[in-house]
Design a protein around this motif. Sequence first.
Motif, PDB file in Angstrom:
ATOM      1  N   GLN A 242       0.855  -1.181   0.000  1.00 18.94           N
ATOM      2  CA  GLN A 242       0.000   0.000   0.000  1.00 18.94           C
ATOM      3  C   GLN A 242       0.895   1.236   0.000  1.00 18.94           C
ATOM      4  O   GLN A 242       1.776   1.348   0.845  1.00 18.94           O
ATOM      5  N   VAL A 243       0.659   2.128  -0.938  1.00 20.25           N
ATOM      6  CA  VAL A 243       1.417   3.374  -0.962  1.00 20.25           C
ATOM      7  C   VAL A 243       0.494   4.525  -0.598  1.00 20.25           C
ATOM      8  O   VAL A 243      -0.712   4.488  -0.855  1.00 20.25           O
ATOM      9  N   ILE A 244       1.075   5.535   0.026  1.00 17.18           N
ATOM     10  CA  ILE A 244       0.356   6.745   0.393  1.00 17.18           C
ATOM     11  C   ILE A 244       1.028   7.894  -0.338  1.00 17.18           C
ATOM     12  O   ILE A 244       2.248   8.078  -0.228  1.00 17.18           O
ATOM     13  N   VAL A 245       0.237   8.653  -1.094  1.00 21.79           N
ATOM     14  CA  VAL A 245       0.816   9.664  -1.976  1.00 21.79           C
ATOM     15  C   VAL A 245      -0.018  10.949  -1.965  1.00 21.79           C
ATOM     16  O   VAL A 245      -1.202  10.944  -1.638  1.00 21.79           O
ATOM     17  N   GLN A 246       0.652  12.041  -2.326  1.00 20.12           N
ATOM     18  CA  GLN A 246      -0.001  13.240  -2.825  1.00 20.12           C
ATOM     19  C   GLN A 246       0.279  13.260  -4.325  1.00 20.12           C
ATOM     20  O   GLN A 246       1.388  12.912  -4.765  1.00 20.12           O
ATOM     21  N   TYR A 247      -0.710  13.677  -5.114  1.00 21.65           N
ATOM     22  CA  TYR A 247      -0.445  13.706  -6.550  1.00 21.65           C
ATOM     23  C   TYR A 247      -1.285  14.765  -7.246  1.00 21.65           C
ATOM     24  O   TYR A 247      -2.298  15.237  -6.725  1.00 21.65           O
ATOM     25  N   SER A 248      -0.840  15.108  -8.430  1.00 19.78           N
ATOM     26  CA  SER A 248      -1.571  16.018  -9.305  1.00 19.78           C
ATOM     27  C   SER A 248      -1.327  15.561 -10.732  1.00 19.78           C
ATOM     28  O   SER A 248      -0.218  15.130 -11.077  1.00 19.78           O
ATOM     29  N   GLY A 249      -2.380  15.617 -11.567  1.00 17.36           N
ATOM     30  CA  GLY A 249      -2.238  15.131 -12.937  1.00 17.36           C
ATOM     31  C   GLY A 249      -2.868  16.053 -13.959  1.00 17.36           C
ATOM     32  O   GLY A 249      -3.920  16.656 -13.727  1.00 17.36           O
ATOM     33  N   THR A 250      -2.209  16.150 -15.116  1.00 13.57           N
ATOM     34  CA  THR A 250      -2.731  16.939 -16.225  1.00 13.57           C
ATOM     35  C   THR A 250      -2.456  16.193 -17.528  1.00 13.57           C
ATOM     36  O   THR A 250      -1.704  15.214 -17.551  1.00 13.57           O
ATOM     37  N   ARG A 251      -3.072  16.633 -18.605  1.00 10.54           N
ATOM     38  CA  ARG A 251      -2.842  16.026 -19.915  1.00 10.54           C
ATOM     39  C   ARG A 251      -1.702  16.731 -20.641  1.00 10.54           C
ATOM     40  O   ARG A 251      -1.490  17.931 -20.473  1.00 10.54           O
ATOM     41  N   TRP A 252      -0.974  15.967 -21.440  1.00  9.11           N
ATOM     42  CA  TRP A 252       0.057  16.575 -22.270  1.00  9.11           C
ATOM     43  C   TRP A 252      -0.583  17.459 -23.336  1.00  9.11           C
ATOM     44  O   TRP A 252      -0.141  18.584 -23.589  1.00  9.11           O
ATOM     45  N   GLU A 253      -1.639  16.964 -23.952  1.00 12.09           N
ATOM     46  CA  GLU A 253      -2.312  17.721 -25.010  1.00 12.09           C
ATOM     47  C   GLU A 253      -3.083  18.885 -24.407  1.00 12.09           C
ATOM     48  O   GLU A 253      -3.823  18.716 -23.424  1.00 12.09           O
ATOM     49  N   ALA A 254      -2.925  20.052 -24.979  1.00 13.39           N
ATOM     50  CA  ALA A 254      -3.612  21.243 -24.478  1.00 13.39           C
ATOM     51  C   ALA A 254      -5.096  21.194 -24.836  1.00 13.39           C
ATOM     52  O   ALA A 254      -5.510  20.524 -25.792  1.00 13.39           O
ATOM     53  N   TYR A 310      -5.199   5.577 -19.827  1.00  9.85           N
ATOM     54  CA  TYR A 310      -6.579   5.227 -20.165  1.00  9.85           C
ATOM     55  C   TYR A 310      -6.779   5.053 -21.660  1.00  9.85           C
ATOM     56  O   TYR A 310      -7.912   4.916 -22.124  1.00  9.85           O
ATOM     57  N   GLY A 311      -5.687   5.068 -22.436  1.00 11.72           N
ATOM     58  CA  GLY A 311      -5.788   4.896 -23.863  1.00 11.72           C
ATOM     59  C   GLY A 311      -6.355   6.128 -24.540  1.00 11.72           C
ATOM     60  O   GLY A 311      -6.427   7.218 -23.975  1.00 11.72           O
ATOM     61  N   GLU A 312      -6.768   5.941 -25.775  1.00  9.24           N
ATOM     62  CA  GLU A 312      -7.367   7.049 -26.523  1.00  9.24           C
ATOM     63  C   GLU A 312      -8.878   6.981 -26.355  1.00  9.24           C
ATOM     64  O   GLU A 312      -9.624   6.653 -27.274  1.00  9.24           O
ATOM     65  N   THR A 313      -9.339   7.254 -25.148  1.00  7.43           N
ATOM     66  CA  THR A 313     -10.752   7.111 -24.827  1.00  7.43           C
ATOM     67  C   THR A 313     -11.557   8.294 -25.335  1.00  7.43           C
ATOM     68  O   THR A 313     -11.023   9.362 -25.626  1.00  7.43           O
ATOM     69  N   GLY A 319     -15.381   9.507 -19.355  1.00  6.22           N
ATOM     70  CA  GLY A 319     -15.067  10.267 -18.152  1.00  6.22           C
ATOM     71  C   GLY A 319     -13.626  10.177 -17.716  1.00  6.22           C
ATOM     72  O   GLY A 319     -13.276  10.634 -16.635  1.00  6.22           O
ATOM     73  N   ALA A 320     -12.764   9.568 -18.544  1.00  4.59           N
ATOM     74  CA  ALA A 320     -11.343   9.453 -18.210  1.00  4.59           C
ATOM     75  C   ALA A 320     -10.532  10.243 -19.220  1.00  4.59           C
ATOM     76  O   ALA A 320     -10.895  10.315 -20.402  1.00  4.59           O
ATOM     77  N   PRO A 321      -9.429  10.854 -18.798  1.00 10.19           N
ATOM     78  CA  PRO A 321      -8.618  11.647 -19.722  1.00 10.19           C
ATOM     79  C   PRO A 321      -7.912  10.752 -20.735  1.00 10.19           C
ATOM     80  O   PRO A 321      -7.448   9.670 -20.409  1.00 10.19           O
ATOM     81  N   SER A 322      -7.828  11.216 -21.964  1.00  8.13           N
ATOM     82  CA  SER A 322      -7.208  10.423 -23.021  1.00  8.13           C
ATOM     83  C   SER A 322      -5.774  10.869 -23.262  1.00  8.13           C
ATOM     84  O   SER A 322      -5.339  11.927 -22.814  1.00  8.13           O
ATOM     85  N   GLY A 323      -5.049  10.035 -23.983  1.00  6.72           N
ATOM     86  CA  GLY A 323      -3.709  10.380 -24.416  1.00  6.72           C
ATOM     87  C   GLY A 323      -2.677  10.346 -23.307  1.00  6.72           C
ATOM     88  O   GLY A 323      -2.862   9.746 -22.251  1.00  6.72           O
ATOM     89  N   THR A 324      -1.548  11.022 -23.558  1.00  3.88           N
ATOM     90  CA  THR A 324      -0.435  11.064 -22.612  1.00  3.88           C
ATOM     91  C   THR A 324      -0.797  11.936 -21.407  1.00  3.88           C
ATOM     92  O   THR A 324      -1.319  13.038 -21.565  1.00  3.88           O
ATOM     93  N   LEU A 325      -0.481  11.429 -20.234  1.00  3.72           N
ATOM     94  CA  LEU A 325      -0.785  12.131 -18.990  1.00  3.72           C
ATOM     95  C   LEU A 325       0.507  12.464 -18.248  1.00  3.72           C
ATOM     96  O   LEU A 325       1.503  11.737 -18.371  1.00  3.72           O
ATOM     97  N   VAL A 326       0.463  13.550 -17.478  1.00  2.00           N
ATOM     98  CA  VAL A 326       1.618  14.006 -16.708  1.00  2.00           C
ATOM     99  C   VAL A 326       1.216  14.064 -15.229  1.00  2.00           C
ATOM    100  O   VAL A 326       0.211  14.684 -14.891  1.00  2.00           O
ATOM    101  N   PHE A 327       2.008  13.417 -14.380  1.00  2.00           N
ATOM    102  CA  PHE A 327       1.725  13.403 -12.947  1.00  2.00           C
ATOM    103  C   PHE A 327       2.937  13.871 -12.157  1.00  2.00           C
ATOM    104  O   PHE A 327       4.086  13.610 -12.541  1.00  2.00           O
ATOM    105  N   VAL A 328       2.666  14.539 -11.045  1.00  2.00           N
ATOM    106  CA  VAL A 328       3.666  14.768 -10.015  1.00  2.00           C
ATOM    107  C   VAL A 328       3.181  14.013  -8.780  1.00  2.00           C
ATOM    108  O   VAL A 328       2.061  14.236  -8.298  1.00  2.00           O
ATOM    109  N   VAL A 329       4.010  13.092  -8.282  1.00  2.00           N
ATOM    110  CA  VAL A 329       3.607  12.190  -7.201  1.00  2.00           C
ATOM    111  C   VAL A 329       4.616  12.272  -6.068  1.00  2.00           C
ATOM    112  O   VAL A 329       5.807  12.017  -6.264  1.00  2.00           O
TER     113      VAL A 329
END
Length: 375
Positions: A242-254, A310-313, A319-329
């Motif tokens: 079990q990991v405990i994290v703070q995180y934030s995520g955004t999409r690469w594509e604008a 999540y693939g190219e949804t 309801g899930a972001p598509s394409g490349t995602l960027v996270f800070v964890v």
Amino acid sequence: MHRRAAALAVPLTAIALAVSSCGNIPEEWRTPAFMQMDGEQLDPRLPGVTGEVGEEPEITFPDIEPPEEELSGVVQEGPGEGELVRAEDLVIANVVQYQWTGPGEGEKVEGQSSYETGAPDLIRMDQMPEQISALLVNQSVGSRAMYVFPPLTEEEQAQAVSMGQEPQTGASVLVVDVMARHGKGSVVPGEQTTDGGDGLPTVTQDGHSEPTIEVPDGDAPEELEIVPLIEGSGEEVEEGQQVIVQYSGTRWEADENGEHPVFDSTWSRGGVPFDTTIGAGSVIKGWDEGIVGQKVGSRLLLVVPGDLAYGETDEEAMGAPSGTLVFVVDVLGSYDNPPPVEPEEDAEGAEDGADEEPAEDEEPAEDEESAEDDE
């Protein structure tokens, strides 16, 4: 970040089970009396306990009948005030349960010691009953608390039997060792040695605030990119923990405005840390591959291609972001999970389900939740 719901189910702690004595006893059936005693005024009816916090305790039961009311006390205080438990913390605790069966008599409950399993309980304080949380709040990490819950009444025993449960005999005794805490806004210590860049997003973070992620122009990388912005000094995260994290995520594509808004973040939920099992399909593959093997205390920049996310949804439909995602964890902690429960044997001695073969094309059920459901 949920991927499969079944793998994310958080085990019920021994604490929550013991509070209700048999799990589902109605609130109005529980003994209302509750006595809290501080370290200088411990109720003499509490069992004696010896041993260091962080090691399984030894219990001595008083030569009296188990009390008919709830008792509690802090039997050993932590070493200082630098790490006080708060009402909204995620607390890491070792818990042992005993049954006090008569004057001077009692025994440890089989399978209810996190010292035996090697897997501490992860306790969200704001989800605990008040008679549990009230004693622990404002206690130091390193404290040891004890709770005594009275024997079941005849009515409660009948209720347990009606639910197919075997009623426990005697009073329930819990010893809770507070080993660590993770609070709102917790981040890993240290200064970033890099902010990313060199064709990858750059990350800045001011203290305990949400990180700022700037995505560069140009094509996203085709492979998973893992950049330790802060390299921790803790143990390496292992698969299945079990990991405990703070995180934030955004999409690469604008987006249509040329911006990269955050689509999911613990910071949007007040900075309350997120916990999940890692390396077991509970989250997207990019997290499983990117976090396992990293050291606790690390801040990671993860650039996750769509096939590991999540693939190219169809975002609007799924309801899930598509394409490349960027996270800070921020990897705040990593703890072992309890071992899997052994299948019970039926009356003929065969293990339940041993003769059942899964369908060849059977796949784990996909989680209906999206990243937005986490918010």
